[in-house]
Design a protein around this motif. Structure first.
Motif, PDB file in Angstrom:
ATOM      1  N   ASP A   1      -0.228   1.743   2.444  1.00  9.56           N
ATOM      2  CA  ASP A   1      -0.394   1.723   0.996  1.00  9.56           C
ATOM      3  C   ASP A   1      -1.737   1.099   0.654  1.00  9.56           C
ATOM      4  O   ASP A   1      -2.209   0.203   1.348  1.00  9.56           O
ATOM      5  CB  ASP A   1       0.725   0.909   0.346  1.00  9.56           C
ATOM      6  CG  ASP A   1       2.070   1.615   0.431  1.00  9.56           C
ATOM      7  OD1 ASP A   1       2.095   2.848   0.565  1.00  9.56           O
ATOM      8  OD2 ASP A   1       3.090   0.922   0.355  1.00  9.56           O
ATOM      9  N   VAL A   2      -2.327   1.580  -0.412  1.00  6.79           N
ATOM     10  CA  VAL A   2      -3.582   1.006  -0.895  1.00  6.79           C
ATOM     11  C   VAL A   2      -3.414   0.626  -2.355  1.00  6.79           C
ATOM     12  O   VAL A   2      -2.626   1.223  -3.088  1.00  6.79           O
ATOM     13  CB  VAL A   2      -4.789   1.956  -0.715  1.00  6.79           C
ATOM     14  CG1 VAL A   2      -5.063   2.214   0.752  1.00  6.79           C
ATOM     15  CG2 VAL A   2      -4.588   3.245  -1.468  1.00  6.79           C
ATOM     16  N   GLY A   3      -4.170  -0.394  -2.751  1.00  6.79           N
ATOM     17  CA  GLY A   3      -4.106  -0.857  -4.122  1.00  6.79           C
ATOM     18  C   GLY A   3      -4.725   0.143  -5.077  1.00  6.79           C
ATOM     19  O   GLY A   3      -5.775   0.709  -4.784  1.00  6.79           O
TER      20      GLY A   3
ATOM     21  N   ILE B   1      -1.693 -10.461  -0.589  1.00  4.50           N
ATOM     22  CA  ILE B   1      -1.653  -9.635  -1.800  1.00  4.50           C
ATOM     23  C   ILE B   1      -0.661  -8.502  -1.562  1.00  4.50           C
ATOM     24  O   ILE B   1      -0.760  -7.777  -0.569  1.00  4.50           O
ATOM     25  CB  ILE B   1      -3.038  -9.052  -2.140  1.00  4.50           C
ATOM     26  CG1 ILE B   1      -4.013 -10.163  -2.533  1.00  4.50           C
ATOM     27  CG2 ILE B   1      -2.923  -8.009  -3.261  1.00  4.50           C
ATOM     28  CD1 ILE B   1      -5.413  -9.677  -2.846  1.00  4.50           C
ATOM     29  N   THR B   2       0.295  -8.355  -2.495  1.00  9.79           N
ATOM     30  CA  THR B   2       1.315  -7.314  -2.364  1.00  9.79           C
ATOM     31  C   THR B   2       1.215  -6.254  -3.458  1.00  9.79           C
ATOM     32  O   THR B   2       1.846  -5.209  -3.346  1.00  9.79           O
ATOM     33  CB  THR B   2       2.726  -7.925  -2.362  1.00  9.79           C
ATOM     34  OG1 THR B   2       2.917  -8.638  -3.583  1.00  9.79           O
ATOM     35  CG2 THR B   2       2.906  -8.868  -1.173  1.00  9.79           C
ATOM     36  N   ALA B   3       0.455  -6.539  -4.533  1.00  5.86           N
ATOM     37  CA  ALA B   3       0.306  -5.561  -5.618  1.00  5.86           C
ATOM     38  C   ALA B   3      -0.944  -5.887  -6.420  1.00  5.86           C
ATOM     39  O   ALA B   3      -1.460  -7.005  -6.366  1.00  5.86           O
ATOM     40  CB  ALA B   3       1.532  -5.573  -6.528  1.00  5.86           C
ATOM     41  N   GLU B   4      -1.411  -4.883  -7.189  1.00  6.96           N
ATOM     42  CA  GLU B   4      -2.587  -5.038  -8.043  1.00  6.96           C
ATOM     43  C   GLU B   4      -2.278  -4.451  -9.416  1.00  6.96           C
ATOM     44  O   GLU B   4      -1.559  -3.451  -9.520  1.00  6.96           O
ATOM     45  CB  GLU B   4      -3.771  -4.249  -7.477  1.00  6.96           C
ATOM     46  CG  GLU B   4      -4.183  -4.633  -6.086  1.00  6.96           C
ATOM     47  CD  GLU B   4      -5.301  -3.752  -5.540  1.00  6.96           C
ATOM     48  OE1 GLU B   4      -5.792  -4.083  -4.452  1.00  6.96           O
ATOM     49  OE2 GLU B   4      -5.668  -2.748  -6.184  1.00  6.96           O
TER      50      GLU B   4
ATOM     51  N   LEU C   1      -8.013  -0.950  -1.536  1.00  4.90           N
ATOM     52  CA  LEU C   1      -7.898  -1.708  -0.289  1.00  4.90           C
ATOM     53  C   LEU C   1      -6.443  -1.699   0.164  1.00  4.90           C
ATOM     54  O   LEU C   1      -5.538  -1.500  -0.646  1.00  4.90           O
ATOM     55  CB  LEU C   1      -8.387  -3.147  -0.500  1.00  4.90           C
ATOM     56  CG  LEU C   1      -9.885  -3.297  -0.797  1.00  4.90           C
ATOM     57  CD1 LEU C   1     -10.210  -4.724  -1.205  1.00  4.90           C
ATOM     58  CD2 LEU C   1     -10.713  -2.875   0.405  1.00  4.90           C
ATOM     59  N   PRO C   2      -6.206  -1.938   1.449  1.00  7.00           N
ATOM     60  CA  PRO C   2      -4.837  -1.885   1.973  1.00  7.00           C
ATOM     61  C   PRO C   2      -3.906  -2.896   1.297  1.00  7.00           C
ATOM     62  O   PRO C   2      -4.317  -3.994   0.936  1.00  7.00           O
ATOM     63  CB  PRO C   2      -4.995  -2.224   3.456  1.00  7.00           C
ATOM     64  CG  PRO C   2      -6.437  -2.065   3.766  1.00  7.00           C
ATOM     65  CD  PRO C   2      -7.188  -2.252   2.497  1.00  7.00           C
ATOM     66  N   LEU C   3      -2.646  -2.512   1.148  1.00  8.23           N
ATOM     67  CA  LEU C   3      -1.580  -3.404   0.687  1.00  8.23           C
ATOM     68  C   LEU C   3      -0.461  -3.339   1.703  1.00  8.23           C
ATOM     69  O   LEU C   3      -0.098  -2.243   2.123  1.00  8.23           O
ATOM     70  CB  LEU C   3      -1.046  -2.962  -0.681  1.00  8.23           C
ATOM     71  CG  LEU C   3      -1.939  -3.184  -1.887  1.00  8.23           C
ATOM     72  CD1 LEU C   3      -1.277  -2.642  -3.136  1.00  8.23           C
ATOM     73  CD2 LEU C   3      -2.277  -4.655  -2.069  1.00  8.23           C
TER      74      LEU C   3
END
Length: 150
Positions: free
Chosen positions: A9-11, A54-57, A16-18
């Motif tokens: 997953d990416v933000g 970081i898990t979410a944006e 960037l990767p999540l």
């Protein structure tokens, strides 16, 4: 037929990767219930350089969690891409090479925050308070177990 591996997953904001690891840039960082200044502050992180995941944006906000899984939303300006880790084992020995029998260069207490350097699949090079050495990756929080760093 074998299905291809799913892409990480990416933000939606940074691409960037999540999840991914960062560190707290400021000496204090308000952690909010939601991604805006109107949301209540649930607590305040008070440890500069603390590693966070970081898990979410959402816009200028990042949902983060600490090593205990606690977290919330924090403004991106309080975060740094500088990688740090927390030593998870008391009196963790730093070794001169990434080998269990390599000479010991220092020992760090549990909870010490160290700067993260190179990592292979089993070991990472860290530095803290002028001490440098290799530690088993499994004894650190702030680095993914499958992460390799040059």
């Amino acid at each position: 037929m074998i299905a291809p591996l799913a892409a990480k997953d990416v933000g939606p904001v940074t691409n960037l990767p999540l999840p991914r690891f960062v560190s707290l840039k400021a000496a204090e960082g308000n952690v909010r219930r939601g991604p805006s200044l109107t949301h209540r502050i649930d607590w305040v992180f008070q440890r500069r350089d603390m590693p966070l995941r970081i898990t979410a944006e959402h816009g200028h906000w990042r949902r983060v969690e600490d090593r205990d899984g606690l977290g919330g939303w924090i403004h991106y300006s309080l975060l740094s891409g500088t990688r740090t880790v927390i030593i998870e084992q008391d009196m963790m020995t730093l070794r001169s090479r990434p080998e269990p029998q390599a000479p010991v260069t220092a020992a760090l207490e549990a909870g010490v925050i160290a700067r993260l350097g190179k990592c292979d699949l089993e070991w990472c090079r860290v530095s803290s308070a002028g001490y440098k050495g290799w530690v088993p990756k499994a004894r650190l929080w702030g680095v993914a177990m499958d992460e390799v760093r040059d």
